[in-house]
Write an enzyme that holds these catalytic residues in place. Structure first.
Site, PDB file in Angstrom:
ATOM      1  N   CYS A  77       0.844  -1.203   0.000  1.00 38.71           N
ATOM      2  CA  CYS A  77       0.000   0.000   0.000  1.00 38.71           C
ATOM      3  C   CYS A  77       0.881   1.256   0.000  1.00 38.71           C
ATOM      4  O   CYS A  77       1.620   1.497  -0.949  1.00 38.71           O
ATOM      5  CB  CYS A  77      -0.995  -0.044   1.153  1.00 38.71           C
ATOM      6  SG  CYS A  77      -2.334   1.177   0.973  1.00 38.71           S
ATOM      7  N   HIS A 185      -3.782  -4.702  -0.294  1.00 42.05           N
ATOM      8  CA  HIS A 185      -3.398  -5.308   0.984  1.00 42.05           C
ATOM      9  C   HIS A 185      -3.453  -6.830   0.862  1.00 42.05           C
ATOM     10  O   HIS A 185      -4.546  -7.409   0.950  1.00 42.05           O
ATOM     11  CB  HIS A 185      -4.348  -4.850   2.096  1.00 42.05           C
ATOM     12  CG  HIS A 185      -4.151  -3.429   2.498  1.00 42.05           C
ATOM     13  ND1 HIS A 185      -3.264  -3.040   3.478  1.00 42.05           N
ATOM     14  CD2 HIS A 185      -4.719  -2.282   2.048  1.00 42.05           C
ATOM     15  CE1 HIS A 185      -3.294  -1.727   3.617  1.00 42.05           C
ATOM     16  NE2 HIS A 185      -4.166  -1.244   2.754  1.00 42.05           N
ATOM     17  N   GLU A 187      -2.665  -8.989   3.028  1.00 43.62           N
ATOM     18  CA  GLU A 187      -3.132  -9.556   4.299  1.00 43.62           C
ATOM     19  C   GLU A 187      -4.647  -9.499   4.424  1.00 43.62           C
ATOM     20  O   GLU A 187      -5.206 -10.127   5.323  1.00 43.62           O
ATOM     21  CB  GLU A 187      -2.454  -8.844   5.472  1.00 43.62           C
ATOM     22  CG  GLU A 187      -2.968  -7.458   5.793  1.00 43.62           C
ATOM     23  CD  GLU A 187      -2.413  -6.349   4.914  1.00 43.62           C
ATOM     24  OE1 GLU A 187      -2.654  -5.174   5.244  1.00 43.62           O
ATOM     25  OE2 GLU A 187      -1.736  -6.655   3.909  1.00 43.62           O
TER      26      GLU A 187
END
Length: 203
Positions: A77, A185, A187
């Site tokens: 990001c 992202h 994750e």
């Protein structure tokens, strides 16, 4: 393998650490330049404004560690945006300069639709521009989770490994030597995101 998630006070550090741990690896969260210098791999996450991020990296004496780094480095990001030469958020701020290029606000892009909301938030497709290490075992197009108002414009299209359409076609992933970056992202991007982290850990 010693993996360090660089802590400069701006980033969803624990979420990235938990995703790495889910894959069976350990990761140390640290803002120490000495610890980062001893790592085998580095992850540079980030959420927030480009100028503040660079100021924090400078204050923590992490600039030289990142700029002189010869190990695999993954920016996530804002972390991807910091890899470039300059950011244009709240004026012009010098970035890490690991990938030549700049970071621009969506609404400054030529032809960006006036009615399209900014930030770009939610799930969107990533199209691979070429097969690369970070996207190994992923389809040529997959979905990932984004939250951002600025996007990277590398000087060379050869550095772009993934494209996403949001009013304009923008660089959503890059790869240049030992430097990797994703605007989304991983994750928060389900199995595709975990596969990207797995691939980075295998480099």
């Amino acid at each position: 393998m010693k993996l360090v998630i660089v802590d400069y006070g701006m980033g969803n550090l624990r979420s990235v650490q938990k995703a790495v741990e889910l894959l069976g690896f350990s990761a140390e969260v640290s803002g120490s330049p000495q610890v980062s210098a001893q790592a085998d791999k580095l992850i540079l996450p980030g959420v927030g404004a480009f100028p503040q991020a660079m100021a924090n990296l400078r204050k923590k004496q992490l600039l030289a560690v990142l700029q002189d780094n010869k190990k695999p480095l993954l920016g996530i990001c804002l972390g991807l945006q910091l890899l470039l030469s300059v950011g244009e958020e709240f004026g012009v701020t010098e970035g890490l300069g690991l990938v030549p290029g700049r970071v621009q606000f969506f609404r400054q892009a030529a032809g960006f639709p006036a009615g399209l909301s900014v930030p770009h938030m939610g799930w969107n497709d990533v199209r691979q521009s070429a097969r690369n290490q970070l996207f190994r075992d992923l389809p040529e197009k997959f979905s990932a989770y984004f939250v951002h108002s600025y996007y990277a414009l590398p000087d060379s299209a050869a550095a772009v490994s993934g494209w996403t359409d949001y009013g304009v076609d923008f660089c959503s992933a890059l790869e240049s030597g030992n430097v990797y970056g994703v605007q989304f992202h991983p994750e928060k991007s389900g199995e595709a995101g975990l596969q990207i982290l797995r691939n980075f850990l295998a480099i």
